[in-house]
Write an enzyme that holds these catalytic residues in place. Sequence first.
Site, PDB file in Angstrom:
ATOM      1  N   LEU A 290       0.855  -1.182   0.000  1.00  0.00           N
ATOM      2  CA  LEU A 290       0.000   0.000   0.000  1.00  0.00           C
ATOM      3  C   LEU A 290       0.890   1.230   0.000  1.00  0.00           C
ATOM      4  O   LEU A 290       1.656   1.442   0.943  1.00  0.00           O
ATOM      5  CB  LEU A 290      -0.916   0.000   1.225  1.00  0.00           C
ATOM      6  CG  LEU A 290      -2.053  -1.025   1.196  1.00  0.00           C
ATOM      7  CD1 LEU A 290      -2.815  -0.997   2.517  1.00  0.00           C
ATOM      8  CD2 LEU A 290      -2.997  -0.744   0.035  1.00  0.00           C
TER       9      LEU A 290
ATOM     10  N   SER B 238       1.298   5.558  -0.702  1.00  0.00           N
ATOM     11  CA  SER B 238       0.511   6.777  -0.528  1.00  0.00           C
ATOM     12  C   SER B 238       1.025   7.965  -1.327  1.00  0.00           C
ATOM     13  O   SER B 238       0.373   8.999  -1.387  1.00  0.00           O
ATOM     14  CB  SER B 238       0.503   7.162   0.959  1.00  0.00           C
ATOM     15  OG  SER B 238       1.832   7.465   1.382  1.00  0.00           O
ATOM     16  N   GLY B 239       2.208   7.832  -1.902  1.00  0.00           N
ATOM     17  CA  GLY B 239       2.857   8.964  -2.534  1.00  0.00           C
ATOM     18  C   GLY B 239       3.880   9.622  -1.632  1.00  0.00           C
ATOM     19  O   GLY B 239       4.621  10.506  -2.048  1.00  0.00           O
ATOM     20  N   GLY B 240       3.923   9.171  -0.380  1.00  0.00           N
ATOM     21  CA  GLY B 240       4.869   9.714   0.591  1.00  0.00           C
ATOM     22  C   GLY B 240       6.168   8.936   0.631  1.00  0.00           C
ATOM     23  O   GLY B 240       6.300   7.847   0.045  1.00  0.00           O
ATOM     24  N   VAL B 241       7.126   9.488   1.366  1.00  0.00           N
ATOM     25  CA  VAL B 241       8.459   8.895   1.406  1.00  0.00           C
ATOM     26  C   VAL B 241       8.478   7.573   2.166  1.00  0.00           C
ATOM     27  O   VAL B 241       9.259   6.670   1.846  1.00  0.00           O
ATOM     28  CB  VAL B 241       9.468   9.897   2.009  1.00  0.00           C
ATOM     29  CG1 VAL B 241       9.182  10.153   3.485  1.00  0.00           C
ATOM     30  CG2 VAL B 241      10.894   9.415   1.824  1.00  0.00           C
ATOM     31  N   ASP B 242       7.613   7.418   3.173  1.00  0.00           N
ATOM     32  CA  ASP B 242       7.643   6.196   3.991  1.00  0.00           C
ATOM     33  C   ASP B 242       7.293   4.953   3.177  1.00  0.00           C
ATOM     34  O   ASP B 242       7.993   3.937   3.234  1.00  0.00           O
ATOM     35  CB  ASP B 242       6.680   6.337   5.174  1.00  0.00           C
ATOM     36  CG  ASP B 242       7.070   7.457   6.117  1.00  0.00           C
ATOM     37  OD1 ASP B 242       8.274   7.743   6.220  1.00  0.00           O
ATOM     38  OD2 ASP B 242       6.177   8.054   6.747  1.00  0.00           O
TER      39      ASP B 242
ATOM     40  N   CYS C 166      -9.856   3.691  10.292  1.00  0.00           N
ATOM     41  CA  CYS C 166      -9.431   3.564   8.896  1.00  0.00           C
ATOM     42  C   CYS C 166      -8.518   2.345   8.723  1.00  0.00           C
ATOM     43  O   CYS C 166      -8.686   1.557   7.783  1.00  0.00           O
ATOM     44  CB  CYS C 166      -8.716   4.838   8.464  1.00  0.00           C
ATOM     45  SG  CYS C 166      -8.109   4.785   6.771  1.00  0.00           S
TER      46      CYS C 166
ATOM     47  N   GLY D 289       3.667   1.435   5.084  1.00  0.00           N
ATOM     48  CA  GLY D 289       4.762   2.268   5.563  1.00  0.00           C
ATOM     49  C   GLY D 289       4.607   2.737   6.994  1.00  0.00           C
ATOM     50  O   GLY D 289       5.170   3.766   7.368  1.00  0.00           O
TER      51      GLY D 289
ATOM     52  N   CYS E 259      -6.035  10.173   7.899  1.00  0.00           N
ATOM     53  CA  CYS E 259      -6.048   9.017   7.012  1.00  0.00           C
ATOM     54  C   CYS E 259      -6.117   9.451   5.562  1.00  0.00           C
ATOM     55  O   CYS E 259      -5.209  10.082   5.063  1.00  0.00           O
ATOM     56  CB  CYS E 259      -7.210   8.091   7.388  1.00  0.00           C
ATOM     57  SG  CYS E 259      -7.058   6.417   6.746  1.00  0.00           S
TER      58      CYS E 259
END
Length: 364
Positions: A6, A8-12, A96, A119, A191
């Site tokens: 999964l 999210s577009g984030g760095v994690d 969530c 992440g 979320c």
Amino acid sequence: MKIAVLISGGVDSAVSVLRLLEQGFDLHLFYIRIGMDNGEGDCSADEDIEMCTLIARRFNLPFDVVSLHQEYWDNVMQYALDTVKLGLTPNPDVMCNKMIKFGYFEQRWGHEFDLTATGHYATKTIVDGVEYLSTGVDLVKDQTDFLARISYDQLKHTIFPIGDMPKAEVRRRAEEANLPNAFRRDSQGICFLGKINYNDFIKRHLGEKEGPIIEIETGKKIGTHHGYWFHTIGQRKGLGLSGGPWYVVRKNVRDNVIYVSNGYDTEKQYGKKIHIGQMHFISGNPWQGDCNGVEITFKNRHTPVFLKARLTRVSEEDGEYLIESETPVQGIAPGQFAVIYDKDSRLCYGSGVITGRNTDKLKV
């Protein structure tokens, strides 16, 4: 081994992908899309998907955008609305994770893979053959409190690739690998809500209703508010009062009254006993039902601070427990989750709902 990731577009989540590839796993990337509550798209989601697409192309990985729009609004945000209408404090992030990321996604897509990766800053620990959710290395970023309502089956099917890394190391790895989101700011939304303002969401669904703000010590009206549902116990900001700090210490839902107290150390803000109901143990009761003053640590909000306490079972049938904290606890808000850890703040056992008036009507 095939893993659904999964992202999210984030760095994690991007570094999670990087680490799993380094370990030789076969990955398939997924982004869960949630639109606005009016059915329209969310521009922040478009930005996220573009970033996720870049990550997928960078590593030549399959990537799908899946929608759980209706499931999210029916289960997570309806829970939030129902909770605030009762005068309680919700935690949509907890629900969530339970209902969407580890619930509907697993049922429809994740079950086809050996594991699902996220992440989250969390880890897993095996004790006597039993898997436990456990804290991440970076206690400031630790997110086990947001995972404390997932089931044991959900936990067993999950992997947390960056749980053993501090946030600074995650950023460094992303920079070294020239990932496109290495310097992207962390999301601050609830979320999947993205750029949606939480108070605007509440106002759109519950409206406004003016009521008095009362100083609890004197009974004097010192201001007005726009509805008890915008405020939570322990809240300091957003009251619009001068001469602060002012803290919300009580709410009268029937008469739409907010009670506040002035000063940083007023006793009205604190308590040592926290009653919780609907207790949920992720990996089973670690004390085998015998729980009378056992040593624990706990959190009653998202914070890096673990508070020492003793836990006692009040009623096994109703899942009622009593937390007796060694130190006074600020802002005990009914409806919130109290998250229970072992005495070393390592293993996350689960969580219960902080009780108060109307919490018996709240099913989580």
